[in-house]
Design a protein around this motif. Structure first.
Motif, PDB file in Angstrom:
ATOM      1  N   MET A   1       0.833  -1.207   0.000  1.00 32.89           N
ATOM      2  CA  MET A   1       0.000   0.000   0.000  1.00 32.89           C
ATOM      3  C   MET A   1       0.866   1.253   0.000  1.00 32.89           C
ATOM      4  N   ARG A   2       1.925   1.215   0.804  1.00 35.25           N
ATOM      5  CA  ARG A   2       2.827   2.367   0.856  1.00 35.25           C
ATOM      6  C   ARG A   2       3.496   2.608  -0.484  1.00 35.25           C
ATOM      7  N   ASN A   3       3.830   1.513  -1.175  1.00 34.07           N
ATOM      8  CA  ASN A   3       4.464   1.671  -2.480  1.00 34.07           C
ATOM      9  C   ASN A   3       3.527   2.349  -3.476  1.00 34.07           C
ATOM     10  N   VAL A   4       2.245   1.969  -3.441  1.00 33.51           N
ATOM     11  CA  VAL A   4       1.257   2.589  -4.336  1.00 33.51           C
ATOM     12  C   VAL A   4       1.115   4.061  -3.998  1.00 33.51           C
ATOM     13  N   LYS A   5       1.049   4.366  -2.711  1.00 32.66           N
ATOM     14  CA  LYS A   5       0.940   5.765  -2.264  1.00 32.66           C
ATOM     15  C   LYS A   5       2.143   6.571  -2.740  1.00 32.66           C
ATOM     16  N   SER A   6       3.337   6.003  -2.605  1.00 33.12           N
ATOM     17  CA  SER A   6       4.558   6.695  -3.031  1.00 33.12           C
ATOM     18  C   SER A   6       4.564   6.931  -4.536  1.00 33.12           C
ATOM     19  N   ILE A   7       4.037   5.968  -5.279  1.00 33.39           N
ATOM     20  CA  ILE A   7       3.973   6.103  -6.741  1.00 33.39           C
ATOM     21  C   ILE A   7       3.082   7.281  -7.119  1.00 33.39           C
ATOM     22  N   TYR A   8       1.930   7.395  -6.473  1.00 28.95           N
ATOM     23  CA  TYR A   8       1.009   8.500  -6.776  1.00 28.95           C
ATOM     24  C   TYR A   8       1.606   9.846  -6.379  1.00 28.95           C
ATOM     25  N   ILE A   9       2.302   9.881  -5.248  1.00 29.39           N
ATOM     26  CA  ILE A   9       2.948  11.120  -4.819  1.00 29.39           C
ATOM     27  C   ILE A   9       4.029  11.526  -5.816  1.00 29.39           C
ATOM     28  N   ALA A  10       4.836  10.557  -6.217  1.00 29.03           N
ATOM     29  CA  ALA A  10       5.893  10.847  -7.185  1.00 29.03           C
ATOM     30  C   ALA A  10       5.315  11.282  -8.530  1.00 29.03           C
ATOM     31  N   GLY A  12       2.489  12.818  -9.010  1.00 26.95           N
ATOM     32  CA  GLY A  12       2.001  14.191  -8.863  1.00 26.95           C
ATOM     33  C   GLY A  12       3.127  15.197  -9.002  1.00 26.95           C
ATOM     34  N   LEU A  13       4.279  14.892  -8.411  1.00 33.95           N
ATOM     35  CA  LEU A  13       5.440  15.774  -8.512  1.00 33.95           C
ATOM     36  C   LEU A  13       5.930  15.889  -9.950  1.00 33.95           C
ATOM     37  N   VAL A  14       6.027  14.737 -10.620  1.00 30.34           N
ATOM     38  CA  VAL A  14       6.545  14.714 -11.992  1.00 30.34           C
ATOM     39  C   VAL A  14       5.587  15.409 -12.954  1.00 30.34           C
ATOM     40  N   ASP A  15       4.291  15.128 -12.820  1.00 28.41           N
ATOM     41  CA  ASP A  15       3.305  15.721 -13.732  1.00 28.41           C
ATOM     42  C   ASP A  15       3.245  17.237 -13.603  1.00 28.41           C
ATOM     43  N   ARG A 129      -5.460   8.923  -5.162  1.00 25.22           N
ATOM     44  CA  ARG A 129      -5.641  10.075  -6.045  1.00 25.22           C
ATOM     45  C   ARG A 129      -5.661  11.386  -5.256  1.00 25.22           C
ATOM     46  N   LEU A 130      -6.052  11.326  -3.998  1.00 22.15           N
ATOM     47  CA  LEU A 130      -5.973  12.504  -3.141  1.00 22.15           C
ATOM     48  C   LEU A 130      -4.514  12.845  -2.849  1.00 22.15           C
ATOM     49  N   TYR A 131      -3.711  11.834  -2.616  1.00 23.47           N
ATOM     50  CA  TYR A 131      -2.276  12.065  -2.412  1.00 23.47           C
ATOM     51  C   TYR A 131      -1.635  12.637  -3.676  1.00 23.47           C
ATOM     52  N   TYR A 132      -2.097  12.168  -4.818  1.00 28.03           N
ATOM     53  CA  TYR A 132      -1.604  12.698  -6.093  1.00 28.03           C
ATOM     54  C   TYR A 132      -1.897  14.193  -6.193  1.00 28.03           C
ATOM     55  N   ALA A 133      -3.158  14.581  -5.911  1.00 28.19           N
ATOM     56  CA  ALA A 133      -3.555  15.988  -5.993  1.00 28.19           C
ATOM     57  C   ALA A 133      -2.794  16.828  -4.970  1.00 28.19           C
ATOM     58  N   SER A 135       0.116  16.191  -3.693  1.00 26.32           N
ATOM     59  CA  SER A 135       1.519  16.257  -4.125  1.00 26.32           C
ATOM     60  C   SER A 135       1.699  17.265  -5.251  1.00 26.32           C
ATOM     61  N   ALA A 136       0.824  17.200  -6.245  1.00 25.90           N
ATOM     62  CA  ALA A 136       0.918  18.125  -7.381  1.00 25.90           C
ATOM     63  C   ALA A 136       0.700  19.567  -6.927  1.00 25.90           C
ATOM     64  N   GLY A 137      -0.387  19.795  -6.183  1.00 24.97           N
ATOM     65  CA  GLY A 137      -0.683  21.145  -5.717  1.00 24.97           C
ATOM     66  C   GLY A 137       0.348  21.655  -4.726  1.00 24.97           C
ATOM     67  N   GLY A 138       0.821  20.774  -3.833  1.00 28.29           N
ATOM     68  CA  GLY A 138       1.814  21.178  -2.843  1.00 28.29           C
ATOM     69  C   GLY A 138       3.149  21.538  -3.470  1.00 28.29           C
ATOM     70  N   SER A 139       3.548  20.780  -4.486  1.00 25.50           N
ATOM     71  CA  SER A 139       4.810  21.094  -5.156  1.00 25.50           C
ATOM     72  C   SER A 139       4.736  22.433  -5.869  1.00 25.50           C
TER      73      SER A 139
END
Length: 239
Positions: A1-10, A12-15, A129-133, A135-139
């Motif tokens: 689960m943590r790996n999936v979360k990290s993937i979405y966070i990463a 978000g940063l890359v996008d 997907r919330l972590y993705y948003a 991450s993207a918005g926070g970056s």
């Protein structure tokens, strides 16, 4: 689960990275303009930290420097930021059941850039997907502050940076946000009409040019949308 979360966070940063870089000139312009309009360094840095809206920052800086009344500053910034109300309405159904610990930070981070990433039908629909948003918005928030900080330093050390044409970065950023969203005729007409009217009204030196152009573009797009759906209904009725 943590790996999936990290993937979405990463992801978000890359996008968000291209847009983070695209607003570098804009951020430097905001920071340097604050210093050149006699703001203190603290006041200049509180703008990106608390306001976090590039267009509003630029307008507010000029209005404050020009000794405009508080009512004028509040009304002008309210009008410029009113599009965020529409962003919130658009995403309301997806986010209304989220706890406040998610809604408040995502609401604060909901810039034009993050909204452009929110078109997917499953946006904000699960925790990853919330972590993705976030991450993207926070970056974007962090890099926007860094670019403003660079502008504050540059404004104190270098000549007037406002003469370098850095404000063109504003137009480029919004063009990059708008073009991918043109997916049907109604949106295309909205963009074209808004652009033509904005140019005409600017040449006529109308103070409310952008607002009138936006309203005209939305009206034209709505009429085309209604015409398209009316035509489809008629075609179905004749079969």
């Amino acid at each position: 689960m943590r790996n999936v979360k990290s993937i979405y966070i990463a992801k978000g940063l890359v996008d968000m990275m291209p847009l983070n870089l695209a607003v570098l000139p804009w951020g430097i312009l905001c920071g340097s303009l604050s210093i050149q309009r006699d703001f203190t360094a603290l006041e200049a840095l509180l703008m990106p930290l608390l306001v976090f809206a590039g267009a509003v920052q630029l307008v507010a800086i000029e209005l404050i420097a020009g000794n405009a009344s508080l009512a004028t500053i509040l009304l002008t910034t309210f009008i410029i930021s009113s599009r965020h109300f529409l962003y919130g309405l658009t995403l309301r159904e997806r986010m209304k059941n989220l706890p406040k610990k998610w809604r408040f930070p995502l609401g604060f981070l909901l810039t034009d850039e993050l909204f452009a990433f929110s078109g997917h039908r499953r946006s904000y629909q699960n925790k990853n997907r919330l972590y993705y948003a976030l991450s993207a918005g926070g970056s974007f928030y962090v890099t926007w502050f860094i670019w403003n900080l660079m502008g504050v330093l540059a404004g104190a050390l270098l000549p007037d940076l406002t003469q370098l044409g850095l404000d063109f970065a504003i137009a480029v950023t919004f063009i990059a946000l708008v073009i991918p969203g043109i997916k049907n005729l109604a949106i295309l007409i909205t963009v074209i009409v808004s652009g033509v009217l904005a140019t005409i009204f600017h040449l006529w030196q109308w103070q409310m040019a952008l607002i009138f152009a936006s309203l005209g573009g939305m009206a034209a797009g709505y009429l085309v949308f209604q015409w398209q759906h009316g035509s489809k209904s008629v075609n179905k009725g004749t079969r």
